[in-house]
Motif scaffolding. Structure first.
Motif, PDB file in Angstrom:
ATOM      1  N   ILE A  75       0.839  -1.203   0.000  1.00 52.60           N
ATOM      2  CA  ILE A  75       0.000   0.000   0.000  1.00 52.60           C
ATOM      3  C   ILE A  75       0.870   1.248   0.000  1.00 52.60           C
ATOM      4  CG2 ILE A  75      -1.564   1.374   1.446  1.00 52.60           C
ATOM      5  CD1 ILE A  75      -2.886  -1.334   2.235  1.00 52.60           C
ATOM      6  N   ARG A  76       1.917   1.260   0.828  1.00 55.78           N
ATOM      7  CA  ARG A  76       2.766   2.445   0.924  1.00 55.78           C
ATOM      8  C   ARG A  76       3.704   2.574  -0.259  1.00 55.78           C
ATOM      9  NH1 ARG A  76       3.668   2.015   7.441  1.00 55.78           N
ATOM     10  NH2 ARG A  76       1.497   2.459   7.951  1.00 55.78           N
ATOM     11  N   SER A  77       3.815   1.513  -1.062  1.00 52.45           N
ATOM     12  CA  SER A  77       4.514   1.633  -2.338  1.00 52.45           C
ATOM     13  C   SER A  77       3.628   2.303  -3.380  1.00 52.45           C
ATOM     14  CB  SER A  77       4.930   0.246  -2.851  1.00 52.45           C
ATOM     15  OG  SER A  77       5.808  -0.376  -1.954  1.00 52.45           O
ATOM     16  N   ARG A  78       2.319   2.249  -3.149  1.00 55.73           N
ATOM     17  CA  ARG A  78       1.358   2.798  -4.098  1.00 55.73           C
ATOM     18  C   ARG A  78       0.894   4.208  -3.721  1.00 55.73           C
ATOM     19  NH1 ARG A  78       0.971  -2.626  -4.379  1.00 55.73           N
ATOM     20  NH2 ARG A  78       0.069  -3.637  -6.213  1.00 55.73           N
ATOM     21  N   ASN A 105      14.650   2.076   0.256  1.00 53.64           N
ATOM     22  CA  ASN A 105      13.945   1.038   1.007  1.00 53.64           C
ATOM     23  C   ASN A 105      13.006   0.216   0.131  1.00 53.64           C
ATOM     24  OD1 ASN A 105      14.347   1.058   4.158  1.00 53.64           O
ATOM     25  ND2 ASN A 105      14.552   3.165   3.467  1.00 53.64           N
ATOM     26  N   LEU A 106      12.711   0.699  -1.062  1.00 50.44           N
ATOM     27  CA  LEU A 106      11.931  -0.080  -2.019  1.00 50.44           C
ATOM     28  C   LEU A 106      12.825  -0.978  -2.871  1.00 50.44           C
ATOM     29  CD1 LEU A 106       9.350   2.593  -3.290  1.00 50.44           C
ATOM     30  CD2 LEU A 106       8.992   0.786  -1.598  1.00 50.44           C
ATOM     31  N   ALA A 148       9.616  15.968  -2.614  1.00 49.35           N
ATOM     32  CA  ALA A 148      10.578  15.285  -3.485  1.00 49.35           C
ATOM     33  C   ALA A 148      10.828  13.860  -3.010  1.00 49.35           C
ATOM     34  CB  ALA A 148      11.894  16.068  -3.533  1.00 49.35           C
ATOM     35  N   GLY A 149      10.920  13.673  -1.678  1.00 48.85           N
ATOM     36  CA  GLY A 149      11.141  12.339  -1.140  1.00 48.85           C
ATOM     37  C   GLY A 149      10.025  11.373  -1.493  1.00 48.85           C
ATOM     38  N   VAL A 150       8.799  11.877  -1.533  1.00 50.18           N
ATOM     39  CA  VAL A 150       7.659  11.035  -1.915  1.00 50.18           C
ATOM     40  C   VAL A 150       7.653  10.788  -3.422  1.00 50.18           C
ATOM     41  CG1 VAL A 150       5.143  10.975  -2.067  1.00 50.18           C
ATOM     42  CG2 VAL A 150       6.245  11.677   0.060  1.00 50.18           C
ATOM     43  N   LEU A 151       7.928  11.834  -4.213  1.00 50.49           N
ATOM     44  CA  LEU A 151       7.912  11.678  -5.667  1.00 50.49           C
ATOM     45  C   LEU A 151       8.969  10.682  -6.126  1.00 50.49           C
ATOM     46  CD1 LEU A 151       7.381  15.345  -6.934  1.00 50.49           C
ATOM     47  CD2 LEU A 151       5.685  13.527  -6.625  1.00 50.49           C
ATOM     48  N   ALA A 152      10.114  10.635  -5.436  1.00 58.27           N
ATOM     49  CA  ALA A 152      11.185   9.716  -5.825  1.00 58.27           C
ATOM     50  C   ALA A 152      10.755   8.261  -5.696  1.00 58.27           C
ATOM     51  CB  ALA A 152      12.430   9.974  -4.980  1.00 58.27           C
ATOM     52  N   MET A 153       9.720   7.998  -4.894  1.00 59.01           N
ATOM     53  CA  MET A 153       9.206   6.637  -4.747  1.00 59.01           C
ATOM     54  C   MET A 153       8.239   6.268  -5.868  1.00 59.01           C
ATOM     55  SD  MET A 153       8.597   6.773  -0.628  1.00 59.01           S
ATOM     56  CE  MET A 153       8.074   5.077  -0.464  1.00 59.01           C
ATOM     57  N   ARG A 154       7.860   7.282  -6.662  1.00 60.74           N
ATOM     58  CA  ARG A 154       6.960   7.098  -7.810  1.00 60.74           C
ATOM     59  C   ARG A 154       5.677   6.352  -7.435  1.00 60.74           C
ATOM     60  NH1 ARG A 154      11.383   5.916 -12.667  1.00 60.74           N
ATOM     61  NH2 ARG A 154      12.409   7.944 -12.494  1.00 60.74           N
ATOM     62  N   PRO A 155       4.908   6.920  -6.510  1.00 59.76           N
ATOM     63  CA  PRO A 155       3.651   6.270  -6.115  1.00 59.76           C
ATOM     64  C   PRO A 155       2.604   6.412  -7.211  1.00 59.76           C
ATOM     65  CG  PRO A 155       3.804   8.420  -5.099  1.00 59.76           C
ATOM     66  CD  PRO A 155       5.110   8.196  -5.819  1.00 59.76           C
ATOM     67  N   GLN A 156       1.582   5.560  -7.127  1.00 60.08           N
ATOM     68  CA  GLN A 156       0.456   5.680  -8.056  1.00 60.08           C
ATOM     69  C   GLN A 156      -0.493   6.785  -7.621  1.00 60.08           C
ATOM     70  OE1 GLN A 156      -0.036   1.170  -7.625  1.00 60.08           O
ATOM     71  NE2 GLN A 156      -1.129   1.589  -9.524  1.00 60.08           N
ATOM     72  N   THR A 157      -0.530   7.051  -6.306  1.00 59.25           N
ATOM     73  CA  THR A 157      -1.405   8.075  -5.746  1.00 59.25           C
ATOM     74  C   THR A 157      -0.597   8.969  -4.817  1.00 59.25           C
ATOM     75  OG1 THR A 157      -3.348   6.633  -5.832  1.00 59.25           O
ATOM     76  CG2 THR A 157      -3.458   8.511  -4.339  1.00 59.25           C
TER      77      THR A 157
END
Length: 321
Positions: A75-78, A105-106, A148-157
């Motif tokens: 979920i937190r990957s998305r 971490n991903l 930026a830290g969140v965008l680098a994980m490339r979430p779907q939402t």
């Protein structure tokens, strides 16, 4: 992408912060969530990436139940969540290390990791800040770093919990441009905000009150209910308010929720009356040279030759002001 069904949650076991919220967010949808203090906005945001789980009802993300512990990592990957206070999610002392923390971490490979960090920093206007200490950043820069830290994980939402509250108008405009760009690339955006003009740029507006969904519709549908919003302690966007006032003199005018759409409506009205075009669009204003305006009154506050850096040797936040 996200479904909340009969969602109830209480912090103290007595009063429901969320009281039967049912809400669906489609893949690729841009939704803004409004509400007064205590309406349940932040509580809802924390349910969308399983930081909180319902007391009753359920939340699913891309078909994954948030209450099932083994689903949390997926979920937190998305879903990427940006908090109101950036200090709540900055974990490293150096900017590039902080941005890299999530994708690292991903399990993102080292080569791709560097590209993601560079891309994310550029997206939020922090190119060249790679080796800066996070403690030396201003509040607005920290907020952009958290994004930026969140965008680098490339979430779907992407879920923004009043993430623009610490930004100045230019910073908020930069954030909105980034959101529209990500949305155009297919990302779902859930923007919790108290700025009506930001909410007006979404495809859909959801208004919470006392933990329940009070209004849900397009910006035009929601903001046309000025009396209902006022009863909830909420205003309407400035362009729409201006349109309502102008409609008394221009009966055929339809109020719009953004500056540019309202201006377009006024220009259409002018054309129908054979009048010259009026006003400029946001893009035209951005290209126009800036200049001082207004008469100078008696001095209440004077600042001369002020420079300031948050840490000795760091890049100045102020230089000879």
């Amino acid at each position: 992408m996200i479904e909340c069904a009969g969602l109830h949650y209480s912090y103290d076991g007595t009063h429901d912060a969320l009281d039967g919220v049912s809400l669906t967010i489609a893949d690729g949808e841009f939704v803004s969530v409004l509400g007064g203090n205590g309406s349940g906005k932040s509580t809802l945001a924390r349910h969308l990436d399983a930081l909180l789980v319902p007391d009753s009802g359920h939340v699913t993300v891309d078909g994954l139940d948030t209450a099932t512990h083994r689903n949390v990592y997926d979920i937190r990957s998305r879903v990427g969540l940006v908090f109101q206070n950036p200090d709540d999610q900055i974990v490293a002392g150096i900017v590039e290390d902080d941005v890299a923390f999530g994708p690292e971490n991903l399990g993102v490979p080292t080569g791709e990791l560097r590209a993601r960090v560079t891309e994310a920093l550029a997206a939020v206007g922090l190119s060249g800040f790679d080796r800066r200490e996070t403690a030396s950043l201003s509040g607005g820069q920290k907020q952009r770093l958290a994004l930026a830290g969140v965008l680098a994980m490339r979430p779907q939402t992407l879920v923004l919990d009043e993430a623009s509250s610490m930004l100045d108008p230019r910073g908020r405009a930069t954030l909105m441009r980034a959101c529209h760009r990500l949305h155009s690339q297919g990302m779902s955006i859930v923007m919790i905000t108290h700025f009506m003009e930001e909410a007006a740029e979404a495809e859909r507006v959801v208004v919470l009150s006392h933990g329940r969904v009070a209004l849900d519709g397009t910006p035009d549908e929601v903001f046309s209910q000025a009396d209902a919003l006022a009863s909830l302690g909420l205003d309407i966007p400035m362009p729409y308010r201006v349109g309502l006032e102008l409609r008394e003199k221009l009966p055929g005018l339809t109020p719009r929720v953004t500056v540019d759409t309202m201006l377009g409506e006024l220009q259409a009205q002018a054309a129908q009356r054979g009048q010259a075009p009026l006003g400029t669009t946001t893009a035209q204003r951005a290209q126009a040279p800036s200049g001082a305006s207004g008469a100078e009154g008696s001095c209440a506050l004077r600042v001369e030759d002020v420079s300031f850096a948050y840490e000795r040797g760091a890049c100045p936040a102020l230089r000879d002001i």
